[in-house]
Write an enzyme that holds these catalytic residues in place. Sequence first.
Site, mmCIF file in Angstrom:
data_model
loop_
_atom_site.group_PDB
_atom_site.id
_atom_site.type_symbol
_atom_site.label_atom_id
_atom_site.label_comp_id
_atom_site.label_asym_id
_atom_site.label_seq_id
_atom_site.Cartn_x
_atom_site.Cartn_y
_atom_site.Cartn_z
ATOM 1 N N ASP A 123 -14.742 11.445 -104.624
ATOM 2 C CA ASP A 123 -13.414 11.484 -104.009
ATOM 3 C C ASP A 123 -13.441 11.017 -102.564
ATOM 4 O OD1 ASP A 123 -13.019 12.721 -106.422
ATOM 5 O OD2 ASP A 123 -11.952 14.444 -105.600
ATOM 6 N N ARG B 209 -13.196 26.728 -93.628
ATOM 7 C CA ARG B 209 -12.335 25.624 -93.198
ATOM 8 C C ARG B 209 -12.184 25.523 -91.684
ATOM 9 N NH1 ARG B 209 -13.778 23.168 -97.441
ATOM 10 N NH2 ARG B 209 -12.520 23.481 -99.314
ATOM 11 N N ASP C 78 -6.228 24.534 -98.611
ATOM 12 C CA ASP C 78 -7.223 23.953 -97.707
ATOM 13 C C ASP C 78 -6.631 22.917 -96.771
ATOM 14 O OD1 ASP C 78 -9.277 25.563 -98.509
ATOM 15 O OD2 ASP C 78 -9.798 24.275 -100.195
ATOM 16 N N SER D 79 -12.605 22.633 -110.734
ATOM 17 C CA SER D 79 -12.589 22.262 -109.330
ATOM 18 C C SER D 79 -13.395 23.327 -108.594
ATOM 19 C CB SER D 79 -11.141 22.215 -108.841
ATOM 20 O OG SER D 79 -11.120 22.086 -107.444
#
Lengths: 406, 406, 406, 406
Positions: free
Chosen positions: B16, B96, B125, B180
Amino acid sequence: MSDINKVVLAYSGGLDTSVIVRWLQDSYNCEVVTFTADIGQGEEVEPARAKAQALGVKEIYIDDLREEFVRDFVFPMFRANTVYEGEYLLGTSIARPLIAKRLIEIANETGADTISHGATGKGNDQVRFELGAYALKPGIKVIAPWREWHLNSRESLMAYCEQHSIPVDFSTSKKKSPYSMDANLLHISYEGGILEDPWAEAEEDMWRWSVSPEAAPDQATYIELDYERGDIVAIDGQPMSPATVLEYLNKVGGANGIGRDDLVENRYVGMKSRGCYETPGGTIMLKAHRAIESLTLDREVAHLKDELMPRYAKIIYNGYWWSPERQMLQTAIDQSQACVNGRVRLKLYKGNVIVVGRQSDDSLFDEGIATFENDAGAYDQADAEGFIKLNALRMRIAANKGRKLL
Amino acid sequence: MSDINKVVLAYSGGLDTSVIVRWLQDSYNCEVVTFTADIGQGEEVEPARAKAQALGVKEIYIDDLREEFVRDFVFPMFRANTVYEGEYLLGTSIARPLIAKRLIEIANETGADTISHGATGKGNDQVRFELGAYALKPGIKVIAPWREWHLNSRESLMAYCEQHSIPVDFSTSKKKSPYSMDANLLHISYEGGILEDPWAEAEEDMWRWSVSPEAAPDQATYIELDYERGDIVAIDGQPMSPATVLEYLNKVGGANGIGRDDLVENRYVGMKSRGCYETPGGTIMLKAHRAIESLTLDREVAHLKDELMPRYAKIIYNGYWWSPERQMLQTAIDQSQACVNGRVRLKLYKGNVIVVGRQSDDSLFDEGIATFENDAGAYDQADAEGFIKLNALRMRIAANKGRKLL
Amino acid sequence: MSDINKVVLAYSGGLDTSVIVRWLQDSYNCEVVTFTADIGQGEEVEPARAKAQALGVKEIYIDDLREEFVRDFVFPMFRANTVYEGEYLLGTSIARPLIAKRLIEIANETGADTISHGATGKGNDQVRFELGAYALKPGIKVIAPWREWHLNSRESLMAYCEQHSIPVDFSTSKKKSPYSMDANLLHISYEGGILEDPWAEAEEDMWRWSVSPEAAPDQATYIELDYERGDIVAIDGQPMSPATVLEYLNKVGGANGIGRDDLVENRYVGMKSRGCYETPGGTIMLKAHRAIESLTLDREVAHLKDELMPRYAKIIYNGYWWSPERQMLQTAIDQSQACVNGRVRLKLYKGNVIVVGRQSDDSLFDEGIATFENDAGAYDQADAEGFIKLNALRMRIAANKGRKLL
Amino acid sequence: MSDINKVVLAYSGGLDTSVIVRWLQDSYNCEVVTFTADIGQGEEVEPARAKAQALGVKEIYIDDLREEFVRDFVFPMFRANTVYEGEYLLGTSIARPLIAKRLIEIANETGADTISHGATGKGNDQVRFELGAYALKPGIKVIAPWREWHLNSRESLMAYCEQHSIPVDFSTSKKKSPYSMDANLLHISYEGGILEDPWAEAEEDMWRWSVSPEAAPDQATYIELDYERGDIVAIDGQPMSPATVLEYLNKVGGANGIGRDDLVENRYVGMKSRGCYETPGGTIMLKAHRAIESLTLDREVAHLKDELMPRYAKIIYNGYWWSPERQMLQTAIDQSQACVNGRVRLKLYKGNVIVVGRQSDDSLFDEGIATFENDAGAYDQADAEGFIKLNALRMRIAANKGRKLL
């Protein structure tokens, strides 16, 4: 001490409260009414009748309060996912207001002016009994023998029995546990003995309601719980009354090594104490209730409940079940449960309660939106940009004005 | 699209983000700087260098952030006993803000005007990355390709690779997981696939970091954790750095079947989603931290922390680590930990984390007062009567005035 | 833009919303339904009918919502003593959910698929309108012209009118106020103009609903308010409907220079803004409601309400009146008001609202106990010692263990 | 009663505490140390020396604590915008912990084992003195004469004086006020007398520190307050010490009829009581501090402070200034004040405190964004749509699933 006329005593039938009967009769020259309740402690209550009679008690109340206990006290409390100090499921705390209520009801029925109980002056239970009693009948008098008398050891209690010919035969009773214990349908607790050293591990033979995880079956047990308005109404499709639900969960939980807890808690009277608890059914209920709520509760309602919970737990722990603030919170909590309906599937295995599925006709989970696959336009990802930008605005302004976060 | 000059991309080296590199170069005609961090996800980060070079990237950052991650993010969060919605240990959320901070630092170093990331427009996110970035550098620009492009399936991504001769060989990569996933030193998470049905039980072969409780050893493991100011500083007497502590606990926890969680959570963007998490070390830390606090924290401080915790958890979950309100709360939480020192002894067994002992030079547990034995006058039981009576006074007055609680 | 069929517009009859009617008709080629409400803004609503007709509108709704506004929105809010950020009485915020509700009701009645409003993209009102609309009818479409069009000045609006022959004669209208204003039965607000400098004092001729304290009568006015379940039901013994109560209090308050406020507030969209407000009746109601509660509410209930209030205020301010969390809180707040009955006596004088007396059959004030004179044993002062000692116990233990507070 | 050796008494020099000196000497056969503090009560403290000497006191402490009082107690409290039960500015509550601290310091200096005070057994002050004392010196003994003796009327006190030849001449003192009063630099309070009827309006001649609004000047007074880190450091550009600030504001406030309050409050000991207060400077400070915060505080920090405030107020009211929970909250509050710098302009007029301007170098008010005029793209109105849509998402999903809000 002549102003005491008739006393309703929370009577277990054991040594301590038997001594209290006689001590009240002697010290206050008053009539004693005994009240013994089955709240699921796992001991016969009927034998208390003969013991009370032998002590000359004329008005003897023996009640089976198990359904009321679970329906009106345990279940409402679990609607709030209530935990005290992150660990304690309030097994003792939640039974006291029911006892207080019955003491007052019996005082009203028998014309008694006083209640009495066998709780010590160091613990929370005296507070819970007495706050409840005062709140429900403000003119009631309270006698707490342990705060008054000098029979502060088992030896002095035994001597008192002998001296006063208390015709209760404790000599043949099984070896006294080294722990101070309390039990009801929600839990059994242990305090004292070696537990007074918080570094000492509890001994395996202390635990009574559950097997150890090690001794639990090697095969997991699956169960399904059905919820209506936040309460369990059926297990594995079988409708059950509240008390039956909790009995069932205690059995299956205890058999799978579930529900032991070992903690240091902060008492309302100001000290820390160490306790061990077995709450098999309650441990299952807490986990399962959160799971059904996770599917059916609005996010902000769930967060509001989470923020209110510690305060609600403290109210119950400290003995304020019968208070306007508990009622105000309960009103809100109950209102939140209107759509907490559905089914939770659990795997029970050697101490673990594992949620493996939840479903509900009132589910707010929207697969069509949450999916990683094509959502057919149900959610416009472009919306996120504006969402983020406006949520960031105050912080961007602050940073632009020179405020530092690092 | 000509106003973008240079973009710092959070680059994993996977398919990705490799596509994103090229897509940014093409769509914005800009330079791309890649940033790849080792935060304990368990995959080599060095291979990302060659992949980035092959994509024509000139400025490549590869950082080992594991110690910073645990020391400055994970540990501070665990001081608050942080849990989101009663279950989630915030494994993704807490990583994050560190990534956001590094992206901005690198933007400052390289003169980039933009950051980019590979998070989708449906998740939390994106919010966490971008709120952090905006808070730390208010003029930064953000490109979130998943909210912009139309490469919304693996097939279209593969086609893009082929079309743009992206020289990364994914063909030999191991079979793509149906989930995921996200991993760092605190946890690994799974979403999507069959998990999109909240009634479906997760498959055993999904889990990667822990054995199942069934497969865990039949013998329990005991460990002892030493705390200083609320943080673990040694295990079994062995001093360890923060990241080493968490690595160790992950290993011993995972080996004992600890830390799996399966839940439905409420995302900040407004939807419910189902996720499975493995947080072996975190699960141990949460339980142990509560245990050391139970001995060393004042009751009212502990209760205040419990009431603030859900809000603190929400702040982190929603992406406001870099905010003044998080900093205000952190100041209070850190202040509370001054005396959270001592040792906790744990038994780890087949999914269970059992506290079996706690001790501290800063203990507030007073055996002399709490004891069921003779306390030599340390506590005057008669005090309890006044305590109860005044606490009951407002309710007695109310009852006297006719207020009803039943 | 062809998927819009029929739009219900919140229509004031003024320039802006008249332009919106035509702009909607032209831009979306859709039918427009106008809705004009009397919520006590102090302007005739009937003239809006002719203006709408002149614009070709066929379905015209003109409602008098004053009683519903006060009964179902203002009064419930005041039960919580609601104030946003310590100052703002939420006069604008509380009117929006009513408008949103009527817009949706009318959409349902007329088969419209869209609503529209005249709020800008920078303010809170767009959020309040739209959140309410989405919550009540999730499939509704929303057009917010100010976020879409380019008529961003009065000049361009006037030009648009001329260009599109909007047959509304604004040329003769009185000089445009330099302020952006909003009015309803609860308040009138002013923003913009010189108020955009927070250091600039508001000009005396800006204020419309109240005289200045200086200009108010030299003689005080006394009034008595009767409460039932937390709501005012009579003034000076005269039973009144909710809207009449608020009209009356606005008049007497405004005449006595009461209810002006000048503040800087934090908008939900992330910026600070400066506003001036006149809330004469609301200012009186807030003070009086606290006074009747001070006599009739349990202490812990009062404190719980105080702790919940800022969150409740924020919910309303941010536009979440129509949300499950507001309803959960409202349930609790309303439950708390069961005994908030009685009378408050106020002195109104040159900007001051002074409580000079309160009485209630549900009073929890007990003169017999509170008195400095002989209380005939109603309160045993000796109880205080135990109360204090146990409340101090945790801190004494801590100090004994060496903890420092200084 | 022989275990008391030396007692430090909080001594005002008045009748009551003079009797206490002698009563302590007689009843406990102990030495008495007197401590008299100037905390701004507006009476000379030096005369207490002669009176104490006449009573045979050898160790006499007379301290001017005004600066410490305002700097370390009043100012920190006002940083939180502290109000108890919506009305009370905690004038009495905040002085007690300072007295408690000094009593303990003097006990340490003089080797006293006991402290004593003149507070009754019905009030909050006994709790505040004693909790503070126990927290700071856990082994301290406390004698509260009003809880022990039987001198429960002025007559019996006078008789005691005569009987014990207390050489203090009270006969010439001015007529005793019918009110129980307390004063310090923050306020003067009145209780008792006709105030025991909450319906009775306070008499004008009761008030001592302020003129009535009616009697205040017809001309407004403008002042400007300069803030640094949340505290006032200058008035009208004139730097001033904390106590000078408060003295000045009391004077200018009192002269303008500001700061009277008449309320019913809930005491910690469980009863409601009615009190009247004059807090001229505090009333100004509360309003002004909110104003400077409105410009300089982040929104979420401000809201967090608002939600914590009632709890912080309760902690102080109940006497827990010297507690770890107050310190934890104070840490957070103080941290929030780092940028609360700037100037507030106020108009004082006949009881009104009106904010007419605020400015700050640390202002977060952004005219460029907030403006109704052209903002040159500082704010993109289109962002609002995504913001609203995602905030509405959970409610739209719920409505789609059939949940009802009406």
